[in-house]
Design a protein around this motif. Structure first.
Motif, mmCIF file in Angstrom:
data_model
loop_
_atom_site.group_PDB
_atom_site.id
_atom_site.type_symbol
_atom_site.label_atom_id
_atom_site.label_comp_id
_atom_site.label_asym_id
_atom_site.label_seq_id
_atom_site.Cartn_x
_atom_site.Cartn_y
_atom_site.Cartn_z
ATOM 1 N N ILE A 237 0.564 -1.353 0.080
ATOM 2 C CA ILE A 237 0.338 -0.035 0.037
ATOM 3 C C ILE A 237 1.050 1.618 0.578
ATOM 4 O O ILE A 237 1.627 1.192 0.649
ATOM 5 C CB ILE A 237 -0.743 -0.167 0.926
ATOM 6 N N ASP A 238 0.579 2.342 -0.830
ATOM 7 C CA ASP A 238 1.253 3.310 -1.187
ATOM 8 C C ASP A 238 0.114 4.580 -0.728
ATOM 9 O O ASP A 238 -1.112 4.013 -0.416
ATOM 10 C CB ASP A 238 2.205 4.401 -1.824
ATOM 11 N N HIS A 239 0.469 5.383 -0.047
ATOM 12 C CA HIS A 239 -1.093 6.764 -0.035
ATOM 13 C C HIS A 239 -1.859 7.491 -1.121
ATOM 14 O O HIS A 239 -3.192 7.263 -1.625
ATOM 15 C CB HIS A 239 -0.576 8.517 -0.144
ATOM 16 N N GLU A 240 -1.215 6.769 -2.214
ATOM 17 C CA GLU A 240 -1.608 7.160 -3.760
ATOM 18 C C GLU A 240 -3.432 6.029 -4.355
ATOM 19 O O GLU A 240 -3.917 6.455 -4.306
ATOM 20 C CB GLU A 240 -1.305 7.603 -4.761
ATOM 21 N N SER A 241 -2.231 4.805 -3.736
ATOM 22 C CA SER A 241 -3.420 3.476 -3.839
ATOM 23 C C SER A 241 -4.298 3.034 -2.146
ATOM 24 O O SER A 241 -5.047 3.148 -3.632
ATOM 25 C CB SER A 241 -2.582 2.151 -3.801
ATOM 26 N N PHE A 242 -4.095 3.499 -1.971
ATOM 27 C CA PHE A 242 -4.867 3.808 -0.609
ATOM 28 C C PHE A 242 -6.182 4.520 -0.884
ATOM 29 O O PHE A 242 -7.545 3.853 -0.435
ATOM 30 C CB PHE A 242 -4.956 3.551 0.847
ATOM 31 N N LEU A 243 -5.872 6.388 -1.092
ATOM 32 C CA LEU A 243 -6.900 6.838 -1.772
ATOM 33 C C LEU A 243 -7.881 6.697 -2.939
ATOM 34 O O LEU A 243 -8.712 6.644 -2.293
ATOM 35 C CB LEU A 243 -5.754 8.213 -1.275
ATOM 36 N N LEU B 80 -6.150 12.416 15.775
ATOM 37 C CA LEU B 80 -4.738 13.191 15.447
ATOM 38 C C LEU B 80 -5.013 14.392 14.800
ATOM 39 O O LEU B 80 -5.827 14.884 13.756
ATOM 40 C CB LEU B 80 -4.233 11.845 13.945
ATOM 41 N N GLU B 81 -4.650 15.015 15.279
ATOM 42 C CA GLU B 81 -4.908 16.584 15.316
ATOM 43 C C GLU B 81 -4.727 17.246 14.232
ATOM 44 O O GLU B 81 -5.628 18.175 13.120
ATOM 45 C CB GLU B 81 -3.922 17.987 16.090
ATOM 46 N N ASN B 82 -3.398 17.163 13.387
ATOM 47 C CA ASN B 82 -3.520 17.833 12.086
ATOM 48 C C ASN B 82 -4.561 16.758 10.913
ATOM 49 O O ASN B 82 -4.792 17.186 9.848
ATOM 50 C CB ASN B 82 -2.149 17.393 11.603
ATOM 51 N N TYR B 83 -4.725 15.715 10.954
ATOM 52 C CA TYR B 83 -5.233 14.582 10.186
ATOM 53 C C TYR B 83 -6.994 15.088 10.483
ATOM 54 O O TYR B 83 -7.686 14.535 9.940
ATOM 55 C CB TYR B 83 -5.430 13.397 9.977
ATOM 56 N N GLY B 84 -7.573 15.000 11.918
ATOM 57 C CA GLY B 84 -8.824 14.557 12.207
ATOM 58 C C GLY B 84 -8.737 13.995 12.454
ATOM 59 O O GLY B 84 -10.529 13.654 12.632
ATOM 60 N N VAL B 85 -8.678 12.461 12.446
ATOM 61 C CA VAL B 85 -8.826 11.255 12.428
ATOM 62 C C VAL B 85 -9.103 10.572 14.141
ATOM 63 O O VAL B 85 -7.835 10.888 14.459
ATOM 64 C CB VAL B 85 -7.730 10.065 11.543
ATOM 65 N N LYS B 86 -9.975 9.602 14.041
ATOM 66 C CA LYS B 86 -9.969 9.731 15.383
ATOM 67 C C LYS B 86 -9.043 7.994 15.203
ATOM 68 O O LYS B 86 -10.097 7.558 14.344
ATOM 69 C CB LYS B 86 -11.237 9.693 15.658
ATOM 70 N N VAL B 87 -8.673 7.520 16.573
ATOM 71 C CA VAL B 87 -7.893 6.684 16.375
ATOM 72 C C VAL B 87 -8.239 5.777 17.493
ATOM 73 O O VAL B 87 -8.280 6.350 18.536
ATOM 74 C CB VAL B 87 -6.256 6.515 16.440
ATOM 75 N N SER B 88 -9.275 4.287 17.820
ATOM 76 C CA SER B 88 -9.497 3.698 18.699
ATOM 77 C C SER B 88 -8.758 2.753 18.240
ATOM 78 O O SER B 88 -8.534 2.243 17.049
ATOM 79 C CB SER B 88 -10.942 3.480 18.538
ATOM 80 N N GLU B 89 -9.607 1.591 19.509
ATOM 81 C CA GLU B 89 -8.746 0.742 19.583
ATOM 82 C C GLU B 89 -9.812 -0.913 20.156
ATOM 83 O O GLU B 89 -10.757 -0.330 20.608
ATOM 84 C CB GLU B 89 -8.064 0.066 20.947
ATOM 85 N N LEU B 90 -9.400 -1.992 18.933
ATOM 86 C CA LEU B 90 -10.926 -2.894 19.214
ATOM 87 C C LEU B 90 -10.862 -3.210 21.217
ATOM 88 O O LEU B 90 -9.622 -4.165 21.316
ATOM 89 C CB LEU B 90 -11.078 -3.977 18.357
ATOM 90 N N SER C 144 -7.572 8.962 4.948
ATOM 91 C CA SER C 144 -6.447 8.154 3.674
ATOM 92 C C SER C 144 -5.094 8.235 3.761
ATOM 93 O O SER C 144 -4.263 6.718 4.505
ATOM 94 C CB SER C 144 -6.238 8.464 1.935
ATOM 95 N N ASN C 145 -4.665 8.699 4.398
ATOM 96 C CA ASN C 145 -2.586 9.508 5.190
ATOM 97 C C ASN C 145 -2.702 8.913 6.137
ATOM 98 O O ASN C 145 -1.224 8.144 6.452
ATOM 99 C CB ASN C 145 -2.307 10.724 5.064
ATOM 100 N N ALA C 146 -3.654 9.090 7.035
ATOM 101 C CA ALA C 146 -3.311 8.405 8.414
ATOM 102 C C ALA C 146 -3.347 6.259 8.277
ATOM 103 O O ALA C 146 -2.721 5.979 8.900
ATOM 104 C CB ALA C 146 -4.952 8.358 9.321
ATOM 105 N N VAL C 147 -4.367 6.166 7.330
ATOM 106 C CA VAL C 147 -3.708 4.870 7.219
ATOM 107 C C VAL C 147 -2.916 4.770 6.243
ATOM 108 O O VAL C 147 -2.463 3.211 7.186
ATOM 109 C CB VAL C 147 -5.522 4.173 6.477
ATOM 110 N N SER C 148 -2.891 5.224 5.092
ATOM 111 C CA SER C 148 -1.272 4.710 4.622
ATOM 112 C C SER C 148 -0.402 5.017 5.455
ATOM 113 O O SER C 148 0.821 4.075 4.978
ATOM 114 C CB SER C 148 -1.597 5.303 2.882
#
Length: 456
Positions: A208-214, A268-278, A298-302
């Motif tokens: 996976i790279d940034h482009e493919s996951f987006l 993640l403040e810059n991304y605004g993405v919430k990260v949780s744990e199962l 996409s960036n956070a996951v990539s």
């Protein structure tokens, strides 16, 4: 003296033209007469083209809800996938009728779904495939998606040049720029099972790279159907072909993992993405959701996937809720299998726990296993997939360090911490980094001097 470890595994046939013999690939490279998806047959060829909006749409609930309310292009992509897939089924391109496979919900708190799919239980001469390396160079002598027939490819999937979604029934194939394509999986797991293959002619390895996951997120958002999920398996986590691809299909019930409780770790403040744990799920994993834009999610996951790949940690990804949520599972089943740590009873089922099984859709190949399917048996399999608690904490440390570095940050700001729920215990970047320094970094899947191979 090094020890060679091997695993016997039955491969999945994804194309009617899938071959084992390297010499067959060599013959095709010089030209063929069967209308393949390679340079020998592509000049002058045309395929349908779906041009998606490609705008950096906000990935929050409100924005995605607005996208889903639109009849075009959202509903159109959904109908295009299903219409083209049905057409290939009528033309007899699939190896079996997946709609005839028995399926049931297993009683229990998780609601695992069991499917009897004997069509995927195939006997072929084994070929070697490494499972101790997440990153491996592309090998054009082995089966790859340029060898599929053009009739197996449904359409091209590209960003629109003017920002408006468009559809072209017969569009030339841009060989020089290499198209993204959607193709059928001739051994489907469920209805509408397709493959998204980014830049097919570039012959990118499975990474996976940034482009493919987006691109994968855009497909999930554009389809706008909550029953349509995309999945990804890395090498070492039961990807069977080392040519970059995502899988997707329709399942008209929730995956058990989609119903699992989660505990928020941070935003993640810059991304605004919430990260949780199962929480209270048999496989430990992370959940990413939200984001200031789709690109941010996409960036956070990539960043996470690139980190895992760089540290040789196999993983699986599930894109859920029309691109709203992404589940990520580091896993170790193939490692345990190679080391002889998986029971013979589990191995006899020949179930390779990839993204769909981990998410709770248990694809069983023997009638005996289907009839005896139970929550206990499903949990027993998934327990072998999951990292230990200690190892998972270490991997989380690696992940957050990679994300923070990508955002040019070394810690979560006070503002970011204040945005978390008060009843959640948050691990700071310093805590995570300190843990990593104490425990060290595992950069090899299998320690020692083993040459670990899998027999497909």
């Amino acid at each position: 003296m090094s020890l060679s470890l091997k695993i016997k595994r039955v491969p999945t046939v994804v194309s009617n033209y899938q071959k084992e013999e390297a010499e067959e690939a060599g013959r095709r490279s010089g030209g063929c007469d069967r209308n393949c998806f390679n340079n020998c047959c592509l000049p002058g060829a045309k395929l349908p083209l779906y041009a998606y909006k490609g705008v950096d749409t906000a990935a929050d609930e409100k924005a995605l809800a607005e996208l889903e309310d639109a009849d075009i292009p959202m509903a159109f992509l959904d109908s295009l996938v299903l219409g083209e897939w049905e057409d290939r089924m009528q033309r007899g391109l699939f190896r079996y009728d997946v709609t005839a496979c028995e399926t049931k919900v297993i009683p229990g708190k998780y609601g695992f779904i069991a499917q009897l799919n004997e069509g995927r239980h195939l006997k072929k001469r084994p070929t070697e495939f490494r499972v101790d390396k997440v990153l491996q160079p592309f090998d054009g002598k082995k089966f790859n998606f340029t060898m599929v027939g053009q009739e197996e490819v449904l359409f091209q999937f590209e960003a629109s040049e003017d920002g408006d979604a468009q559809y072209y029934q017969n569009a030339p194939i841009d060989i020089e720029n290499s198209p993204n394509v959607v193709a059928i999986n001739v051994s489907p797991i469920d209805y509408g099972h397709v493959l998204l293959i980014p830049r097919i002619l570039k012959c990118l390895p499975q990474r996976i790279d940034h482009e493919s996951f987006l691109l994968a997120l855009h497909m999930a958002v554009e389809a706008a159907n909550p029953f349509f999920r995309l999945g990804y398996n890395s090498l070492g986590a039961f990807a069977t072909i080392n040519h970059l691809h995502f899988q997707a299909y329709y399942l008209a019930v929730p995956f058990p993992v989609e119903k699992a409780p989660t505990k928020k770790i941070t935003i993640l403040e810059n991304y605004g993405v919430k990260v949780s744990e199962l929480r209270n799920y048999p496989v430990r994993g992370l959940v990413f959701e939200g984001g200031n834009t789709l690109q941010d999610l996409s960036n956070a996951v990539s960043d996470t996937c690139i980190c895992l790949q760089g540290n040789n940690i196999p993983y699986n990804v599930l894109v859920s809720d029309c691109g709203r949520r992404v589940f990520l599972f580091p896993q170790c089943y193939a490692e345990k299998q190679a080391m002889g740590e998986v029971s013979a009873e589990l191995l006899d089922t020949q179930v390779n726990p990839a993204v769909w099984e981990i998410s709770g859709h248990m694809v069983l190949k023997r009638k005996k296993d289907y009839e005896e399917a139970s929550e206990k048996n499903a949990r027993r399999l998934l327990a072998e997939v999951s990292l230990s608690g200690e190892r998972f904490q270490e991997v989380k440390a690696l992940i957050f360090e990679a994300i923070f570095c990508s955002m040019n940050k070394t810690h979560i700001t006070a503002q970011g911490l204040e945005s978390l729920e008060e009843d959640v215990e948050v691990q700071s970047a310093e805590d995570l980094f300190g843990m990593k320094q104490e425990q060290g970094s595992h950069t090899a899947m299998v320690t020692g001097t083993h040459d670990c191979l899998v027999m497909q």
